[in-house]
Each structure stands twice: as structure tokens, then as C-alpha cells.
Design an enzyme around this catalytic site. Structure first.
Site, short mmCIF file in Angstrom:
data_model
loop_
_atom_site.label_atom_id
_atom_site.label_comp_id
_atom_site.label_asym_id
_atom_site.label_seq_id
_atom_site.Cartn_x
_atom_site.Cartn_y
_atom_site.Cartn_z
N ASN A 8 0.87 -1.18 0.00
CA ASN A 8 0.00 0.00 0.00
C ASN A 8 0.91 1.23 0.00
O ASN A 8 1.45 1.62 1.02
CB ASN A 8 -0.88 -0.04 1.26
CG ASN A 8 -1.83 1.14 1.34
OD1 ASN A 8 -1.78 2.07 0.53
ND2 ASN A 8 -2.70 1.11 2.35
N ARG A 89 -2.68 -2.02 -3.40
CA ARG A 89 -3.82 -1.12 -3.24
C ARG A 89 -3.70 0.01 -4.28
O ARG A 89 -2.66 0.65 -4.39
CB ARG A 89 -3.81 -0.50 -1.85
CG ARG A 89 -4.96 0.48 -1.70
CD ARG A 89 -4.84 1.29 -0.43
NE ARG A 89 -5.97 2.18 -0.33
CZ ARG A 89 -5.95 3.32 0.35
NH1 ARG A 89 -4.88 3.69 1.00
NH2 ARG A 89 -7.01 4.08 0.40
N HIS A 178 -12.15 3.94 0.07
CA HIS A 178 -12.15 3.03 1.23
C HIS A 178 -13.01 1.80 0.95
O HIS A 178 -13.51 1.15 1.87
CB HIS A 178 -12.73 3.70 2.49
CG HIS A 178 -11.87 4.74 3.12
ND1 HIS A 178 -12.41 5.81 3.80
CD2 HIS A 178 -10.53 4.88 3.19
CE1 HIS A 178 -11.43 6.57 4.27
NE2 HIS A 178 -10.27 6.02 3.91
N ARG A 237 -9.17 16.98 6.30
CA ARG A 237 -10.05 17.36 5.18
C ARG A 237 -11.39 17.86 5.69
O ARG A 237 -11.92 17.33 6.66
CB ARG A 237 -10.30 16.16 4.25
CG ARG A 237 -9.08 15.65 3.56
CD ARG A 237 -9.46 14.56 2.54
NE ARG A 237 -8.31 13.73 2.26
CZ ARG A 237 -8.31 12.40 2.32
NH1 ARG A 237 -9.41 11.74 2.62
NH2 ARG A 237 -7.22 11.72 2.07
N GLU A 377 -7.98 -4.12 5.86
CA GLU A 377 -7.89 -3.92 4.42
C GLU A 377 -6.84 -4.84 3.80
O GLU A 377 -6.99 -5.31 2.69
CB GLU A 377 -7.56 -2.46 4.12
CG GLU A 377 -8.74 -1.55 4.45
CD GLU A 377 -8.40 -0.08 4.48
OE1 GLU A 377 -7.90 0.39 5.53
OE2 GLU A 377 -8.61 0.61 3.48
#
Ligand code: ADP
Length: 394
Positions: A8, A89, A178, A237, A377
Site C-alpha cells: 500500500n 492497493r 475506502h 479534510r 484492508e
């Protein structure tokens, strides 16, 4: 033994894990940080043993080479690990990609083409893929896309209400992100509750944060949009805001597009409101009476509550809510505050269970089951990647 190396890659980091997708056993994992900056550091964990390497890693190639070197030096040896695939990923898969893909030159070109939609994410993902294929040419490389789970969102939730021709020309739609986590967690909820017809809201609250509404395993809405900026309040964010704020800041403050991008992606959210993007600090400061932290926490949890209400309406009812990722798994305060006042939807938390944060946290008489489900994940990527190497295998 068959294992998958999951990679990732972020803009300045590479996270990796070597694991067996069937037994879930993790034989090694690590993180290399500060690629392209001074003070690069690689942390490699095998069981309880941690190895740290410091160095200058100019690019993802040097970074990944350092990762392979540490495997050879301290183990486990990658050549003896029975690696059946490398799972990568990739954040943005665009309109066409609806599942994992075997990486070939054409797919690399496609990931590169999609970089205009995800300029912060796809380039480092691709850089790592290219080097990994060079360094490990003998195993299949599989790309697992964040957007794939949301590929078939209904048109009414994927479409922005802007000029249709412009949207079509520039591929402007809700992609969602996600996805690997939302898929994994919603499937875990279905498994734990023994039902495949659930209307579930998954709240993935990490540094980035997103919500999804999933009916019987199929997502019908999600809060991140064309990019990961939309939706919930995040560490740095803003999430949702009136787009006219950007025109205003451009006109009255003279901020150009890059300054606005930085403001909303890197200097907003919890960090922007109260000076820290770590929920632990924010909660502590709020408890100590700092007004900006208390407000930031209230904005964060109110946004969550709004999405829960909206998604219950979108699904015509609600059976389960699952909290996951760093904040979702570890903050009883955020879970409590965000679901407070939702008894009319059938949500009632149990205070002691919420404090423990393990499995079901709703009261026995709550019509909606609320759970804490640790996301994984890497496991999900490993399972999908292994599926290519052993199409008929478990
Ligand atoms: P990423 O999106 O980087 O993968 P994680 O899912 O690891 O992020 O979540 C990281 C965030 O989780 C941290 O920024 C922190 O705010 C939050 N977090 C971790 N532990 C706790 C805790 N005990 N209480 C509240 N928040 C926590």
C-alpha cells in the site's frame, strides 16, 4: 503455505504485510516513511521483533528495494514464503474497473490515465507497482481498487447535479473510496449477525473518514465522492462544504487552485478547526474545556449523525451500524456522541458495551445492532489477490 505480499504505497510511504489469506496469519509487516525526504525510516515487524532501518530513500524504487532487503536480512525470506501474489492497493479505478485486476502493461497505462482524477494517490500506487513487477517478476501482481466496491452505485447517488455534458466529458461522478474496508466490514457484520439481507451503515473513521450504506452486501451510497474530500469531517479534510466558498476565497483572498486544494485537503477538518488531527488530542482538549476542540468534536459527530439519518432514509430503514478504523474502533466518545438522540431510528447504545468497544455495543432492546468491527484492508486485498492465483481455491 501460501502467502500474499500486500503493498500500500502513499505519496511518501509504503505500508506492507506478508500474510496468509486463509489462516489470516501475518508473518511480517512494516512501514517505510519519508520517501523523497530527509530522515527516511523503515520499521519491519516479525512477531514481537521490530527492526528499524534509517536511510535516504529517493523514490518508491529505492523504498521497495529497502523493504525486500530487510526481508532477506531479518526474514522471513520472501523466496521461501510461498508467495502466490503481490496485492497492490490502488485508489482510483475510474468508471470501468469493478473488481481486482491482474496487472499488465495495459493496466499500468490505465492507472496512469486515471491519475488526473486522483493526482495524490494513483501516481505513488503506480510507482510501487512498476518497481514491484521489476523486482518480483515471477509472481502475479494484482491491483485492488478502492473504488471497485462502489462501481455499481445507483445513478441517483453517483450523479452530481451539474451540466450533464460536462460531467460526461470530464468523468465527474461519485466514485467512493475506502471500498476495500467497507466491503470487508459490511461482510463481517452480515456474518456476525447471520443475515444477508441487512441494511447496514459502515462508518470508517480513520485519518480519512467515509460512510457507506449497504443493502444485502450491495452499496447504495457512500460519502466520499469524485475524490476523497467529500463527506464526513476528517483529520485534515473538510468533507462537505458549499462549493461557493472556493469562489469566494479565490475572489476575496486571492487563493489560487493549489492553495485551495491544500487548504481543504491538508489544513481543514479537525486540524483546521482546533489545531490537531488526532482524535485523542481533540477529545482531551475538549474535556479540558478548550472551546475550539469542543466545537470541532461537535461538528465531527454532528456530521456523522446527519449521515446516519440520511442513509437510514436512503435504505428505507436500518438494521446495523458498524464503526471501524482508528477513531471508530477506539473512541467511545465519538461513537456515543454521534448516535445520541437517534432512539427514534431504533438506535440505543449500551454505555458499558460502548466503553468496552468490542463487538456489539448496542443495548439488547435496540432495534438497530451497533457494532465495533476492526477493519482489515490488508486481509481483504490479500484474499482478492490470492483469488487470481488460485481461481478455484478457497
Ligand atoms: P489511517 O486513515 O491513517 O489508516 P487509522 O485508521 O489508523 O488512520 O486512524 C488514525 C486515527 O485514529 C488517528 O489520527 C487518531 O485520531 C485515531 N485514534 C487512534 N487511537 C485512538 C483512540 N484511542 N481514541 C481516539 N482516536 C484514536
Amino acid at each position: 503455505m501460501s502467502t500474499v505480499l500486500v503493498v500500500n504505497a502513499g505519496s511518501s510511504s509504503i505500508k506492507y504485510q506478508l500474510l496468509d489469506p486463509d489462516t489470516r496469519e501475518v508473518s511480517a509487516k512494516g512501514l517505510l516513511e519519508r520517501i523523497g525526504q530527509a530522515g527516511g525510516e523503515l520499521t519491519h515487524r516479525v512477531g514481537e521483533e521490530t527492526t528499524t532501518r534509517r536511510g535516504e530513500y529517493d523514490d518508491h524504487g529505492e523504498g521497495l528495494q529497502a523493504v525486500l532487503d530487510v526481508f532477506e536480512e531479518v526474514g522471513p525470506s520472501l523466496s521461501e514464503a510461498g508467495i502466490v501474489a503481490v496485492g497492490h492497493r490502488v485508489v482510483q479505478g475510474g468508471k470501468a474497473i469493478d473488481g481486482p485486476r491482474l496487472v499488465d502493461d495495459a493496466l499500468e497505462t490505465e492507472i496512469d490515465r486515471l491519475a488526473s482524477l486522483a493526482p495524490l494517490h494513483n501516481p505513488p500506487n503506480l510507482a510501487a507497482i512498476r518497481v514491484a513487477r521489476e523486482l518480483m517478476p515471477q509472481v502475479p501482481h494484482v491491483a485492488v481498487f478502492d473504488t471497485a466496491f462502489f462501481h455499481d452505485l445507483p445513478d441517483h447517488s453517483a450523479t452530481y447535479a451539474i451540466d450533464a455534458a460536462t460531467a460526461e466529458q470530464y468523468a465527474i461522478r461519485r466514485y467512493g473510496f475506502h471500498g476495500t474496508s467497507h466491503k470487508y466490514v459490511s461482510a463481517q457484520v452480515a456474518e456476525r449477525l447471520g443475515r444477508d439481507d441487512l441494511r447496514t451503515i459502515v462508518l470508517h473513521l480513520g485519518n480519512g473518514a467515509s460512510a457507506s450504506a449497504v443493502v444485502g452486501g450491495v452499496p447504495v451510497d457512500t460519502s466520499m465522492g469524485m475524490t476523497p474530500l467529500e463527506g464526513l469531517v476528517m483529520g485534515t479534510r473538510s468533507g462537505d462544504l458549499d462549493p461557493a466558498i472556493l469562489f469566494h476565497l479565490h475572489r476575496v483572498a486571492g487563493l489560487d487552485v493549489d492553495a485551495l486544494d491544500t487548504l481543504l485537503n491538508k489544513k481543514s477538518g479537525l486540524l483546521g478547526m482546533c489545531g490537531s488531527n488526532d482524535m485523542r488530542d481533540v477529545t482531551k482538549a475538549a474535556d479540558a474545556g478548550e472551546a475550539d476542540a469542543a466545537l470541532a468534536l461537535a461538528v465531527y459527530t454532528y456530521r456523522l449523525r446527519r449521515y446516519v439519518g440520511a442513509y437510514a432514509a436512503a435504505m428505507g430503514g436500518l438494521d446495523a451500524v458498524a464503526f471501524t478504523a482508528g477513531v471508530g474502533e477506539n473512541s467511545p466518545r465519538v461513537r456515543w456522541d454521534s448516535l445520541a438522540g437517534l432512539e427514534f431510528l431504533g438506535i440505543r447504545l449500551d454505555e458499558a458495551r460502548n466503553a468496552a468497544g468490542d463487538g456489539v455495543i448496542s443495548a439488547d432492546d435496540s432495534a438497530v445492532t451497533v457494532l465495533v468491527v476492526p477493519t482489515d484492508e490488508e486481509l481483504e486485498i490479500a484474499r482478492q489477490a490470492a483469488g487470481f492465483a488460485r481461481p478455484s481455491g478457497g
